[in-house]
Motif scaffolding. Structure first.
Motif, mmCIF file in Angstrom:
data_model
loop_
_atom_site.group_PDB
_atom_site.id
_atom_site.type_symbol
_atom_site.label_atom_id
_atom_site.label_comp_id
_atom_site.label_asym_id
_atom_site.label_seq_id
_atom_site.Cartn_x
_atom_site.Cartn_y
_atom_site.Cartn_z
ATOM 1 N N ARG A 1 4.611 -9.900 0.830
ATOM 2 C CA ARG A 1 3.180 -8.826 1.774
ATOM 3 C C ARG A 1 3.786 -7.622 1.824
ATOM 4 N NH1 ARG A 1 1.094 -9.594 6.904
ATOM 5 N NH2 ARG A 1 0.102 -7.264 7.239
ATOM 6 N N ILE A 2 4.913 -6.616 1.138
ATOM 7 C CA ILE A 2 5.237 -5.566 1.900
ATOM 8 C C ILE A 2 4.840 -5.020 0.557
ATOM 9 C CG2 ILE A 2 6.790 -4.003 1.589
ATOM 10 C CD1 ILE A 2 8.589 -4.767 3.278
ATOM 11 N N LEU A 3 4.940 -6.171 -0.583
ATOM 12 C CA LEU A 3 4.160 -5.347 -2.104
ATOM 13 C C LEU A 3 2.931 -5.525 -1.833
ATOM 14 C CD1 LEU A 3 6.389 -7.178 -5.024
ATOM 15 C CD2 LEU A 3 6.344 -4.868 -3.676
ATOM 16 N N THR A 4 2.115 -5.894 -1.626
ATOM 17 C CA THR A 4 0.403 -6.115 -1.694
ATOM 18 C C THR A 4 0.520 -4.940 -0.234
ATOM 19 O OG1 THR A 4 0.087 -7.930 -1.390
ATOM 20 C CG2 THR A 4 -1.249 -7.213 -0.110
ATOM 21 N N ASP A 5 1.185 -4.591 0.459
ATOM 22 C CA ASP A 5 0.561 -3.290 2.058
ATOM 23 C C ASP A 5 0.446 -2.193 1.270
ATOM 24 O OD1 ASP A 5 -0.165 -4.847 3.587
ATOM 25 O OD2 ASP A 5 1.900 -5.210 4.798
ATOM 26 N N LEU A 6 1.356 -2.617 0.395
ATOM 27 C CA LEU A 6 2.265 -0.729 -0.436
ATOM 28 C C LEU A 6 0.893 -0.341 -2.077
ATOM 29 C CD1 LEU A 6 5.873 -0.620 -0.787
ATOM 30 C CD2 LEU A 6 4.429 -0.056 1.174
ATOM 31 N N THR A 7 0.614 -1.402 -2.153
ATOM 32 C CA THR A 7 -0.014 -1.226 -3.847
ATOM 33 C C THR A 7 -1.782 -1.573 -3.488
ATOM 34 O OG1 THR A 7 0.505 -3.388 -4.631
ATOM 35 C CG2 THR A 7 2.319 -1.714 -4.611
ATOM 36 N N ALA A 8 -2.021 -2.407 -2.680
ATOM 37 C CA ALA A 8 -3.079 -2.886 -2.877
ATOM 38 C C ALA A 8 -4.477 -1.640 -2.275
ATOM 39 C CB ALA A 8 -3.474 -4.576 -1.853
ATOM 40 N N PRO A 9 -5.760 -1.409 -2.305
ATOM 41 C CA PRO A 9 -6.376 -0.628 -1.800
ATOM 42 C C PRO A 9 -6.646 -1.336 -0.110
ATOM 43 C CG PRO A 9 -7.714 -1.544 -3.626
ATOM 44 C CD PRO A 9 -6.127 -2.850 -3.620
ATOM 45 N N ALA A 10 -6.132 0.440 1.178
ATOM 46 C CA ALA A 10 -5.789 0.157 2.154
ATOM 47 C C ALA A 10 -7.540 -0.615 3.132
ATOM 48 C CB ALA A 10 -5.442 1.331 2.853
ATOM 49 N N GLY A 11 -7.758 -1.177 3.444
ATOM 50 C CA GLY A 11 -8.555 -2.066 4.029
ATOM 51 C C GLY A 11 -9.481 -0.892 5.851
ATOM 52 N N PRO A 12 -10.335 -1.869 6.078
ATOM 53 C CA PRO A 12 -10.735 -1.772 7.569
ATOM 54 C C PRO A 12 -8.906 -1.445 8.839
ATOM 55 C CG PRO A 12 -11.587 -3.463 6.723
ATOM 56 C CD PRO A 12 -11.274 -2.556 5.852
ATOM 57 N N GLY A 13 -9.017 -0.624 9.505
ATOM 58 C CA GLY A 13 -7.924 -1.319 10.545
ATOM 59 C C GLY A 13 -6.804 -0.930 10.333
ATOM 60 N N THR A 14 -6.310 -0.754 8.747
ATOM 61 C CA THR A 14 -4.468 -0.255 8.682
ATOM 62 C C THR A 14 -4.736 0.358 9.571
ATOM 63 O OG1 THR A 14 -6.083 -0.535 6.396
ATOM 64 C CG2 THR A 14 -3.437 0.639 6.409
ATOM 65 N N PRO A 15 -3.698 -0.102 10.223
ATOM 66 C CA PRO A 15 -1.238 0.091 10.745
ATOM 67 C C PRO A 15 -1.708 1.520 10.916
ATOM 68 C CG PRO A 15 -1.325 -1.841 10.906
ATOM 69 C CD PRO A 15 -2.236 -1.894 9.885
ATOM 70 N N GLY A 16 -1.786 2.587 11.225
ATOM 71 C CA GLY A 16 -1.499 3.803 11.626
ATOM 72 C C GLY A 16 -0.214 4.371 10.516
ATOM 73 N N GLU A 17 0.737 2.922 11.172
ATOM 74 C CA GLU A 17 2.259 3.592 10.068
ATOM 75 C C GLU A 17 2.285 2.766 8.369
ATOM 76 O OE1 GLU A 17 2.750 2.366 15.169
ATOM 77 O OE2 GLU A 17 1.427 1.912 13.312
#
Length: 271
Positions: free
Chosen positions: A160-176
């Protein structure tokens, strides 16, 4: 940038408070909360909370739980909720997660000897976080990105973290998450080893020249992952997981088989 928030509502404060419902609001969906904080009677507060929850449900502004439903959160008390709103002694009080009751009818009041302790009734006997009992979690600080990953084992969490770090950011991505990604240059690649026994994620970062001073900033940014996806305990209890960040040297860029192709953004192994 706004992000989703969790809210609990009570009549009264303390272990005998009456729970009126909860909501996990989507990003920016906070209209109606201010009306609730201006309530001047217990009955008016309950009516406003009920109206707010039904409106949020109809407008699909968030995930709503009504009084009488099953407690929606994996944490056993409201200590893990972002905002708790309670009507008590003629006014509405609000407490941010792990902080004191600090807002009374929308106004700030300074701390004093008469402060009511931040104590909540237990809504479930055990904590939904893997491997922890409720008694060990009520004072923990929960990371803002914990969310739906609270049942993940270390390998699932690493993916999950690898996806969050490397995949394109989608709508509603948390600010943190946006703030974290902003500290990580987009050309970087990651090899992550998940150790379920040690509850550790080891990040090996590829993409820096030997001695690049920016590498230290990246390692420091990755060290914040446990606070974002897990919990910290001021009393010194064990975290959900730990992170070790390594910067690959020049030789590793050519010898690591999983990252020989520069189009590969990240790989995960587990043991």
């Amino acid at each position: 940038m706004s992000c989703s928030t969790t809210h609990d509502f009570y009549l009264g404060r303390g272990p005998d408070a009456e729970w009126l419902g909860s909501v996990h609001l989507g990003s920016g969906a906070s209209s109606g909360i201010e009306d609730i904080t201006r309530a001047r009677s217990a009955g008016g507060f309950a009516v406003l909370v009920d109206f707010f929850l039904h409106t949020a449900e109809v407008e699909q502004a968030g995930e709503v739980t009504h009084r009488g439903d099953e407690w929606p959160w994996p944490w056993p008390t409201s200590h893990g909720t972002d905002y708790v709103h309670a009507f008590d002694t003629g006014a509405v009080f609000t407490a941010r997660r792990t902080e004191r009751w600090s807002a009374r009818a929308g106004e700030y009041f300074p701390p004093g000897p008469g402060d009511v302790p931040l104590v909540f009734p237990y809504r479930r006997a055990t904590c939904g976080y893997t491997g922890l009992d409720a008694a060990d979690t009520i004072f923990r600080r929960y990371g803002p990105l914990l969310g739906a990953t609270h049942r993940h084992d270390v390998s699932q969490l690493g993916l999950r973290i690898l996806t969050d770090l490397t995949a394109p950011a989608g709508p509603g991505t948390p600010g943190e998450l946006d703030e974290l990604r902003a500290q990580l240059p987009p050309h970087l690649r990651y090899a992550v080893t998940a150790d379920d026994t040690a509850m550790e994620l080891e990040f090996e970062v590829f993409g820096y020249r030997d001695g690049d001073p920016a590498a230290e900033r990246t390692a420091q940014a990755l060290s914040m992952l446990p606070a974002l996806y897990g919990w910290t305990d001021p009393a010194g209890g064990p975290p959900r997981f730990t992170v070790r960040a390594l910067i690959a040297d020049g030789e590793r860029h050519t010898t690591h088989p999983g990252l020989a192709d520069p189009r590969t953004r990240a790989v995960l192994t587990a043991y």
